[in-house]
Design an enzyme around this catalytic site. Structure first.
Site, PDB file in Angstrom:
ATOM      1  N   ASN A   1      18.739 -39.348  19.125  1.00  0.00           N
ATOM      2  CA  ASN A   1      17.795 -38.556  18.320  1.00  0.00           C
ATOM      3  C   ASN A   1      17.036 -37.513  19.121  1.00  0.00           C
ATOM      4  O   ASN A   1      16.746 -36.424  18.625  1.00  0.00           O
ATOM      5  CB  ASN A   1      16.795 -39.485  17.627  1.00  0.00           C
ATOM      6  CG  ASN A   1      17.422 -40.268  16.483  1.00  0.00           C
ATOM      7  OD1 ASN A   1      18.565 -40.022  16.116  1.00  0.00           O
ATOM      8  ND2 ASN A   1      16.685 -41.214  15.933  1.00  0.00           N
TER       9      ASN A   1
ATOM     10  N   ASP B   1       0.856  -1.171   0.000  1.00  0.00           N
ATOM     11  CA  ASP B   1       0.000   0.000   0.000  1.00  0.00           C
ATOM     12  C   ASP B   1       0.903   1.235   0.000  1.00  0.00           C
ATOM     13  O   ASP B   1       2.071   1.160   0.403  1.00  0.00           O
ATOM     14  CB  ASP B   1      -0.878  -0.028   1.259  1.00  0.00           C
ATOM     15  CG  ASP B   1      -1.980   1.012   1.220  1.00  0.00           C
ATOM     16  OD1 ASP B   1      -2.346   1.434   0.119  1.00  0.00           O
ATOM     17  OD2 ASP B   1      -2.459   1.392   2.294  1.00  0.00           O
TER      18      ASP B   1
ATOM     19  N   ASN C   1      21.253 -39.072  11.501  1.00  0.00           N
ATOM     20  CA  ASN C   1      20.417 -40.270  11.403  1.00  0.00           C
ATOM     21  C   ASN C   1      20.982 -41.276  10.408  1.00  0.00           C
ATOM     22  O   ASN C   1      20.948 -42.488  10.635  1.00  0.00           O
ATOM     23  CB  ASN C   1      18.988 -39.888  11.006  1.00  0.00           C
ATOM     24  CG  ASN C   1      18.174 -39.444  12.197  1.00  0.00           C
ATOM     25  OD1 ASN C   1      18.601 -38.589  12.960  1.00  0.00           O
ATOM     26  ND2 ASN C   1      16.998 -40.020  12.383  1.00  0.00           N
TER      27      ASN C   1
ATOM     28  N   ASP D   1      21.161 -34.808  19.937  1.00  0.00           N
ATOM     29  CA  ASP D   1      21.103 -34.126  18.633  1.00  0.00           C
ATOM     30  C   ASP D   1      20.244 -32.872  18.659  1.00  0.00           C
ATOM     31  O   ASP D   1      20.501 -31.914  17.930  1.00  0.00           O
ATOM     32  CB  ASP D   1      20.548 -35.080  17.568  1.00  0.00           C
ATOM     33  CG  ASP D   1      21.600 -36.070  17.085  1.00  0.00           C
ATOM     34  OD1 ASP D   1      22.761 -35.948  17.529  1.00  0.00           O
ATOM     35  OD2 ASP D   1      21.258 -36.957  16.286  1.00  0.00           O
TER      36      ASP D   1
ATOM     37  N   ASP E   1      -8.317  -4.113   2.096  1.00  0.00           N
ATOM     38  CA  ASP E   1      -7.124  -4.940   1.914  1.00  0.00           C
ATOM     39  C   ASP E   1      -7.297  -6.350   2.478  1.00  0.00           C
ATOM     40  O   ASP E   1      -6.485  -7.241   2.202  1.00  0.00           O
ATOM     41  CB  ASP E   1      -5.918  -4.289   2.611  1.00  0.00           C
ATOM     42  CG  ASP E   1      -5.593  -2.923   2.061  1.00  0.00           C
ATOM     43  OD1 ASP E   1      -5.586  -2.777   0.827  1.00  0.00           O
ATOM     44  OD2 ASP E   1      -5.366  -1.993   2.859  1.00  0.00           O
TER      45      ASP E   1
END
Length: 847
Positions: free
Chosen positions: A683, A327, A655, A687, A593
């Site tokens: 995991n 705008d 992994n 990690d 808008d």
């Protein structure tokens, strides 16, 4: 609903609506019409129940994959692994569910913008009624301050000025008129009508209601807002494709392990279980959590940039933006009418002109120093005060005796004072009516040639998007002396030009979309650099009306300015750009808008000037309304995506190293090097901390000097896949080197070798995190200190890994015991091998 009321005569409208232009509707007609049309309120379109919205959050490929992994874990007795995955799934589902009610809130905001009561003529009498009780044919009365309750055609008026910015984006109050206009006239130019939700700034009027509730322009916007479907963000699309890639990888791993077992003559059932377990291990369970937290951290950082994020995924989407539809008023400009230039007769200073500007002026200054009044008159007072004039002193010395208010017919305002008469108005009128011009030698005759010269100056100022006012002074109206012209406009914010250039440097296209006139829009666009080589086409609302979305898509990268647009035009613009493959960021502050904000890939509303409707329809709210904040937020969005990609690259490398370690042990008929619970620990514990720390990595030096990512670019590219394979093999090799050393050093103690392999893999992964960044720490050692949080995360994870060897619970669950200093040094040496090789490769290849 009455079709094209702006193009009909008042008699035709009254006849169709069966109302009187003087007495309005009768009470009986009102009751009958209310039965037909209902109440004048915005109706909700039926939406999905909450439970369906909640279930929809789990309809993604990644969730399917994780759910399958959880089910397999439970089936194989790995309850801890399965439970952890379920928790991750639920957290992400809840976050998605909480962001699904924006359309309903936007409708509530629309309702709040309508007037609770209205003055109406019924049975020939003026009555005060609830706005919700209005019906088509009602005759309403309007005065300054009123919020217009319905769409209506003007029957009478006096100096009526309407603020239509919430509906059309017009920056200045619109002067209304009577009479018939052409049927094809665009909404912003229908100056014989008033519309629900806009407000009266000045003057009075009487109007016939022709549309109420969802039939009004506001209602149409609400209806469009409700019917626009939610769409996946670029990040969601990329993660969906990534999930499908993971599905193929895990299936491949399972089949490879089962096939290998059959080839080696192992028990089929055992190998099926092993294959499935290994496939589950390949799924990065922590990825959804890491991605969500990375986005959440980005939301917090954006809040510091004055960008309030309402939708997590929109953070990254902003970084993928290829086109910004912005705008003009309040975003690119100050939203404050300002005197940009004064054109004065030769040899004259601005004293007389500013004196006239202060006296022939109804604006005022409150005790708190706030300016009150018409924006152009306020601009005159501000300019005079900036030049050192005291408004109060000038007015106290020149008391107003009489006045002639501004009128749309005369196009002037006149005030009489003891010293003389002050006049301001349209330059064409003032120049024509003045016979003298002020000079340093006193008043001189104002010749026709001089008048043509001054009119040419007016045309030139108008071509630059300025509105003009002319000023004159005299003893009476028959002896007025021309004193000069002021050019007034809403100037660009000082920093906007630099920000637009940053967008161009970053490969983004900026399009100005405004309800203002084309000349005004083009002048501002040229000044701030939006109109430039290769992007120099402008469109008017009328031209846009005759274009399809496909036509817009074909012209997407050429058009830089679109003016005099209606709400549905903005929706067409966004859809056309999206059909061209663009990722569209749309800014806006008005009700007009809202639909486009909802359709855009990322909707950005204004926190100061923005309506509640636009805020509720948007993904991001700018708390300072500045265009430069959007650019800063885009930079942050790019940084966030880079960091999500780093985190995914890191997790997949880790992994894959786990999968290869187990797979190779099966291939070479070795005892298990990694136990299932050890893989879960890696995991979800060790990690995740470094992966989260990557979210705080600073942006790369070329962050805003490279083109945006293609919408179809995957989160893991082909090059990344080769890197994952290479790095995964490196880490697995490091594990095996320490495993075989331990067998040699500890007389084939398999339990001790398995534990050392486990620790080696963990430490190797923690050290490896530096390799997912651009550049090498061997070439640029200072890079390692650029993110202290990452170093802290790695250090905490290492301390955690050593500490668990002394905790009885972990000793039992993970089958580990304390190690000697010599063994830890060997683990560290084995863990350093993959990172050292990776860093040397970066130096050689120049990565």
């Amino acid at each position: 609903m009455l079709e094209n009321p702006h193009s009909l005569s008042m008699e035709e409208i009254a006849d169709v609506l069966e109302t009187s232009l003087d007495r309005g509707l009768s009470s009986e007609q009102v009751e009958m019409l209310r039965e037909i049309h209902g109440k004048n309120v915005l109706q909700e379109i039926e939406s999905d129940p909450w439970w369906r919205i909640f279930l929809r959050q789990f309809n993604t490929s990644m969730i399917y994959l994780l759910s399958f992994a959880a089910a397999i874990s439970f089936f194989m007795g790995e309850d801890l692994d399965g439970g952890a995955i379920i928790v991750v799934i639920l957290i992400n589902g809840i976050i998605g569910f909480l962001t699904e009610f924006r359309a309903e809130k936007a409708l509530e905001a629309l309702r709040s913008m309508t007037s609770p009561q209205s003055r109406v003529i019924r049975d020939g009498e003026i009555r005060l009624v609830k706005s919700e009780d209005l019906v088509p044919g009602d005759l309403i009365l309007l005065e300054p301050g009123d919020i217009i309750p319905a769409d209506a055609r003007i029957t009478r008026l006096h100096n009526l000025m309407i603020n239509e910015a919430p509906l059309t984006g017009e920056s200045m109050p619109v002067e209304k008129k009577q009479g018939v206009i052409k049927e094809e006239t665009l909404l912003p130019d229908r100056n014989n009508c008033v519309f629900a939700g806009t407000s009266v700034v000045k003057g009075t009027a009487r109007a016939i209601v022709f549309a109420i509730a969802m039939k009004t322009q506001f209602g149409k916007i609400g209806e469009m807002l409700q019917t626009i479907p939610d769409q996946a963000t670029p990040l969601e699309q990329r993660l969906s494709r990534f999930s499908q890639f993971l599905i193929y990888v895990t299936m491949g791993i399972a089949l490879a392990v089962i096939g290998l077992g059959i080839f080696q003559g192992r028990d089929l059932v055992t190998m099926i279980e092993t294959g499935i377990a290994l496939a589950v291990a390949a799924v990065p369970e922590g990825l959804p959590f890491v991605a969500t937290m990375t986005l959440a951290i980005g939301v917090h950082r954006m809040a510091g940039l004055n960008a309030l994020v309402r939708n997590l995924s929109s953070v990254e989407t902003l970084g993928s933006t290829t086109v910004i539809c912005t705008d003009k008023t309040g975003t690119l400009t100050k939203n404050e009418m300002t005197i940009r230039t004064l054109e004065l007769p030769d040899g004259e200073d601005d004293t007389l002109l500013l004196k006239i500007g202060v006296l022939c002026n109804d604006a005022s200054i409150s005790e708190e120093g706030e300016f009150i009044g018409d924006p152009m008159e306020v601009a005159l007072l501000k300019y005079a005060r900036e030049k050192g004039f005291s408004v109060q002193d000038i007015r106290s010395r020149n008391t107003r005796i009489h006045e002639e208010p501004f009128d749309s017919e005369t196009k002037r305002m006149v005030t009489w004072h003891e010293e003389g008469v002050a006049l301001k108005g349209a330059p064409e009128r003032v120049i024509r009516e003045t016979s003298s011009i002020i000079t340093d030698a006193g008043p001189q005759s104002f010749s026709d040639e001089e008048k043509k010269t001054w009119l040419a100056k007016v045309v030139e100022m108008a071509s630059k998007g300025m509105r003009t006012l002319a000023f004159a002074w005299g003893d009476d109206l028959d002896s007025m002396i021309f004193a000069g012209i002021a050019g007034v406009d809403d100037p660009p914010r000082p920093e906007v030009g630099y920000s637009v250039q940053k967008c161009h440097d970053a490969g983004m296209h900026v399009v100005m979309i405004t309800g203002d006139h084309l000349v005004t829009a083009e002048a501002i666009a040229e000044e701030i650099g939006i109109l430039h080589d290769g992007h120099n086409e402008s469109l008017s609302g009328l031209q846009l009306e005759n274009m399809s979305e496909e036509d817009l898509a074909a012209e997407a990268r050429k058009v830089a300015v679109i003016a005099r647009v209606a709400p549905e035009d903005k929706l067409k613009i966004v859809r056309g750009l999206q059909k061209a493959g663009e990722v569209v960021a749309m800014t806006g502050d008005g009700v007009n808008d809202a639909v486009a904000l909802r359709q855009a890939d990322v909707g950005v509303s204004m926190g100061i000037q923005g309506t509640e409707v636009s805020k509720e329809a948007s993904d991001i709210i700018l708390q300072d309304d500045r265009f430069s904040t959007i650019v800063d937020a885009i930079s942050e969005g790019r940084r966030i995506f880079d960091n999500i990609r780093k985190a995914i690259l890191f997790l997949l490398c880790c992994n894959l190293s786990e999968v290869l370690t187990v797979f190779m042990s099966i291939l070479f008929r070795l005892p298990s090097i990694l136990l299932p619970l050890q893989i879960l620990w890696i995991n979800l514990a060790t990690d995740v901390i470094p992966a989260l720390s990557l979210a705080l990595d600073p942006g790369e030096p070329d962050l805003m000097h490279r083109p945006p990512k293609n919408r179809d670019e995957d989160v893991i590219t082909k090059r990344n896949k080769y890197q994952i394979l290479f790095y995964g093999v490196l880490m697995a090799m490091g594990v095996f080197s320490v495993y075989f050393w331990s067998l040699w050093a500890h007389s084939n103690d398999i339990a001790r070798a398995t534990e050392m392999g486990f620790h080696t893999l963990v430490i190797s992964q923690l050290l490896f995190v530096v390799n997912v960044r651009k550049g090498s720490i061997l070439r640029n050692p200072g890079q390692i200190w650029s993110n202290p949080w990452l170093l802290l995360g790695v250090l905490i994870s290492m301390i955690l890994q050593v500490s668990i060897t002394y905790i009885p619970l972990f000793q039992e669950v993970l089958e580990i015991v304390p190690l000697s200093i010599e063994e830890w040094l060997m683990i560290l040496a084995g863990a350093l091998v993959p990172t050292t090789i990776a860093q040397l490769r970066k130096v050689i290849s120049g990565d």
